[in-house]
Motif scaffolding. Structure first.
Motif, mmCIF file in Angstrom:
data_model
loop_
_atom_site.group_PDB
_atom_site.id
_atom_site.type_symbol
_atom_site.label_atom_id
_atom_site.label_comp_id
_atom_site.label_asym_id
_atom_site.label_seq_id
_atom_site.Cartn_x
_atom_site.Cartn_y
_atom_site.Cartn_z
ATOM 1 N N THR A 91 6.622 -10.062 27.878
ATOM 2 C CA THR A 91 7.181 -10.358 28.844
ATOM 3 C C THR A 91 6.957 -11.439 29.703
ATOM 4 O O THR A 91 4.778 -12.009 28.745
ATOM 5 C CB THR A 91 6.094 -9.110 30.014
ATOM 6 N N THR A 92 6.857 -12.590 29.891
ATOM 7 C CA THR A 92 6.647 -13.907 30.226
ATOM 8 C C THR A 92 6.346 -13.837 31.741
ATOM 9 O O THR A 92 7.339 -13.957 32.730
ATOM 10 C CB THR A 92 7.807 -14.846 30.048
ATOM 11 N N ILE A 93 4.931 -14.429 31.707
ATOM 12 C CA ILE A 93 4.581 -13.956 32.734
ATOM 13 C C ILE A 93 4.217 -15.456 33.368
ATOM 14 O O ILE A 93 3.300 -16.597 33.054
ATOM 15 C CB ILE A 93 3.542 -13.560 33.372
ATOM 16 N N LEU A 94 3.837 -15.208 35.279
ATOM 17 C CA LEU A 94 3.120 -16.630 35.477
ATOM 18 C C LEU A 94 2.738 -16.281 36.686
ATOM 19 O O LEU A 94 2.896 -15.752 38.174
ATOM 20 C CB LEU A 94 4.513 -17.573 36.603
ATOM 21 N N THR B 153 -3.041 -4.653 32.305
ATOM 22 C CA THR B 153 -1.375 -4.358 32.225
ATOM 23 C C THR B 153 -0.879 -5.442 32.034
ATOM 24 O O THR B 153 0.114 -5.893 31.417
ATOM 25 C CB THR B 153 -1.181 -3.659 33.863
ATOM 26 N N ILE B 154 -1.433 -6.639 32.374
ATOM 27 C CA ILE B 154 -0.789 -7.881 32.542
ATOM 28 C C ILE B 154 -0.951 -7.970 31.096
ATOM 29 O O ILE B 154 0.098 -8.837 30.460
ATOM 30 C CB ILE B 154 -1.644 -8.943 34.118
ATOM 31 N N SER B 155 -2.003 -7.927 30.440
ATOM 32 C CA SER B 155 -1.909 -8.383 28.754
ATOM 33 C C SER B 155 -0.856 -7.260 28.192
ATOM 34 O O SER B 155 -0.376 -7.335 27.157
ATOM 35 C CB SER B 155 -3.665 -7.617 28.906
ATOM 36 N N GLU B 156 -0.785 -5.742 29.225
ATOM 37 C CA GLU B 156 -0.040 -5.153 27.960
ATOM 38 C C GLU B 156 1.665 -5.666 28.239
ATOM 39 O O GLU B 156 2.085 -5.463 27.235
ATOM 40 C CB GLU B 156 0.040 -3.473 28.526
ATOM 41 N N LEU B 157 1.067 -5.874 29.456
ATOM 42 C CA LEU B 157 3.265 -7.193 29.656
ATOM 43 C C LEU B 157 2.914 -7.398 28.676
ATOM 44 O O LEU B 157 4.279 -7.894 27.931
ATOM 45 C CB LEU B 157 3.561 -7.015 30.592
ATOM 46 N N LYS B 158 2.176 -8.845 28.625
ATOM 47 C CA LYS B 158 1.874 -9.807 27.646
ATOM 48 C C LYS B 158 2.448 -9.344 26.258
ATOM 49 O O LYS B 158 3.322 -9.887 25.768
ATOM 50 C CB LYS B 158 0.963 -10.370 27.495
ATOM 51 N N SER B 159 1.516 -8.624 25.512
ATOM 52 C CA SER B 159 1.761 -8.041 24.737
ATOM 53 C C SER B 159 3.005 -7.580 24.077
ATOM 54 O O SER B 159 4.115 -7.591 22.507
ATOM 55 C CB SER B 159 0.844 -6.720 24.076
ATOM 56 N N LEU C 102 2.262 -0.633 41.780
ATOM 57 C CA LEU C 102 4.122 -0.479 42.775
ATOM 58 C C LEU C 102 4.344 -2.131 43.205
ATOM 59 O O LEU C 102 6.258 -2.131 42.904
ATOM 60 C CB LEU C 102 4.231 0.135 43.906
ATOM 61 N N ALA C 103 3.673 -2.908 43.428
ATOM 62 C CA ALA C 103 4.755 -4.194 43.792
ATOM 63 C C ALA C 103 5.284 -4.674 42.238
ATOM 64 O O ALA C 103 6.189 -5.271 42.185
ATOM 65 C CB ALA C 103 3.698 -5.205 44.540
ATOM 66 N N MET C 104 4.128 -4.303 41.261
ATOM 67 C CA MET C 104 4.770 -4.565 39.689
ATOM 68 C C MET C 104 5.303 -4.268 39.350
ATOM 69 O O MET C 104 6.937 -4.708 38.718
ATOM 70 C CB MET C 104 3.173 -5.171 38.861
#
Ligand SMILES: Nc1ncnc2c1ncn2[C@@H]1O[C@H](COP(=O)(O)OP(=O)(O)O)[C@@H](O)[C@H]1O
Ligand SMILES: [Mg+2]
Length: 238
Positions: A188-191, A179-185, A146-148
């Motif tokens: 999405t730019t992530i720190l 999910t972070i991996s999916e967002l990356k693909s 939820l936070a993400m």
């Protein structure tokens, strides 16, 4: 080409105690960059400063070509920098849907907001199934989702995640990392700030190791994963 985020010689102090002692790094659009390091290294302080929640003692932060010095936190969100904080900080009495709505507090495009809420439900089906329930009824891992999801509701150019895997079971942690991996693909730019160095470095393009307020080592995720000092200090090997 300049990077999406450029941090130069950033220093942050709590009173006389300097928690971040002059760090420099950058994040290119489309990259996942991770800051790893033990408790107290200054990772959260760094993210809170980038978000405008703390004022740096000195240094320069340029985001999407604009200096962030003196820019208030809500304007920084509007510029496209979103922060999913350590400890999640969801609103437990509000429903899941209401928590997601709050992530879009600066937006006026109703249809777009609805579309992005649906997108959060696609990314995290459990949130859709329980959309009308109080967020406090979610498990720790679900609250992290939820936070993400809430952070994504501001349509960020850069998503900052502070310890998304903290306190989660191994299975839930894997889910969050996937999910972070999916967002990356999807670009999405992530720190990403993580104490779980193995997981973070495995999916990061670039990594920086922080120790007591300094960046002591930088490299590609793969290089750091195979670095002997990193393996000893952060991956539990001897
Ligand atoms: N609100 C605060 N007041 C005073 N010192 C703080 C505060 N928050 C963090 N610190 C100190 O700043 C240092 C860095 O903390 P933090 O950024 O939370 O590290 P990390 O996220 O890497 O664990 C630590 O020594 C911590 O005790
Ligand atoms: Mg922290």
């Amino acid at each position: 080409m300049t990077a999406l985020l450029e941090v130069e010689d950033l220093r942050v102090a709590y009173g006389k105690i300097e928690a971040v002692k002059g760090i420099s790094f950058s994040v290119e659009a489309g990259q996942v960059v991770t800051l790893i390091g033990t408790n107290g290294a200054g990772k959260t302080t760094t993210l809170r400063t980038l978000s405008g929640l703390l004022k740096p003692a000195s240094g320069k932060v340029v985001f999407d070509g604009k200096p962030l010095s003196g820019v208030p936190a809500h304007k920084i969100v509007a510029l496209g920098l979103a922060h999913s904080p350590e400890g999640r900080h969801i609103f437990p009495r509000l429903t899941i849907a209401e928590n997601l709505q709050l992530g879009a507090f600066l937006r006026k495009d109703k249809a777009g907001i609805e579309r992005d809420i649906q997108r959060a439900y696609d990314l995290f089906p459990i949130l859709g199934e329980r959309r009308k329930q109080a967020a406090g009824t979610l498990s720790g891992g679900e609250q992290q989702m939820l936070a993400m999801g809430r952070a994504l509701m501001s349509q960020p150019k850069l998503l900052m995640l502070d310890e998304p895997s903290m306190g989660l079971s191994p299975i839930m942690m894997q889910k969050i990392m996937a999910t972070i991996s999916e967002l990356k693909s999807t670009g999405t730019t992530i720190l990403l700030v993580e104490q779980n160095a193995q997981a973070a470095l495995s999916l990061a393009d670039q990594g920086h190791v922080m120790e007591v307020g300094n960046i002591v080592l930088s490299g590609s995720g793969q290089d750091l994963l195979h670095d002997e000092s990193v393996r000893k200090a952060y991956l539990g090997e001897d």
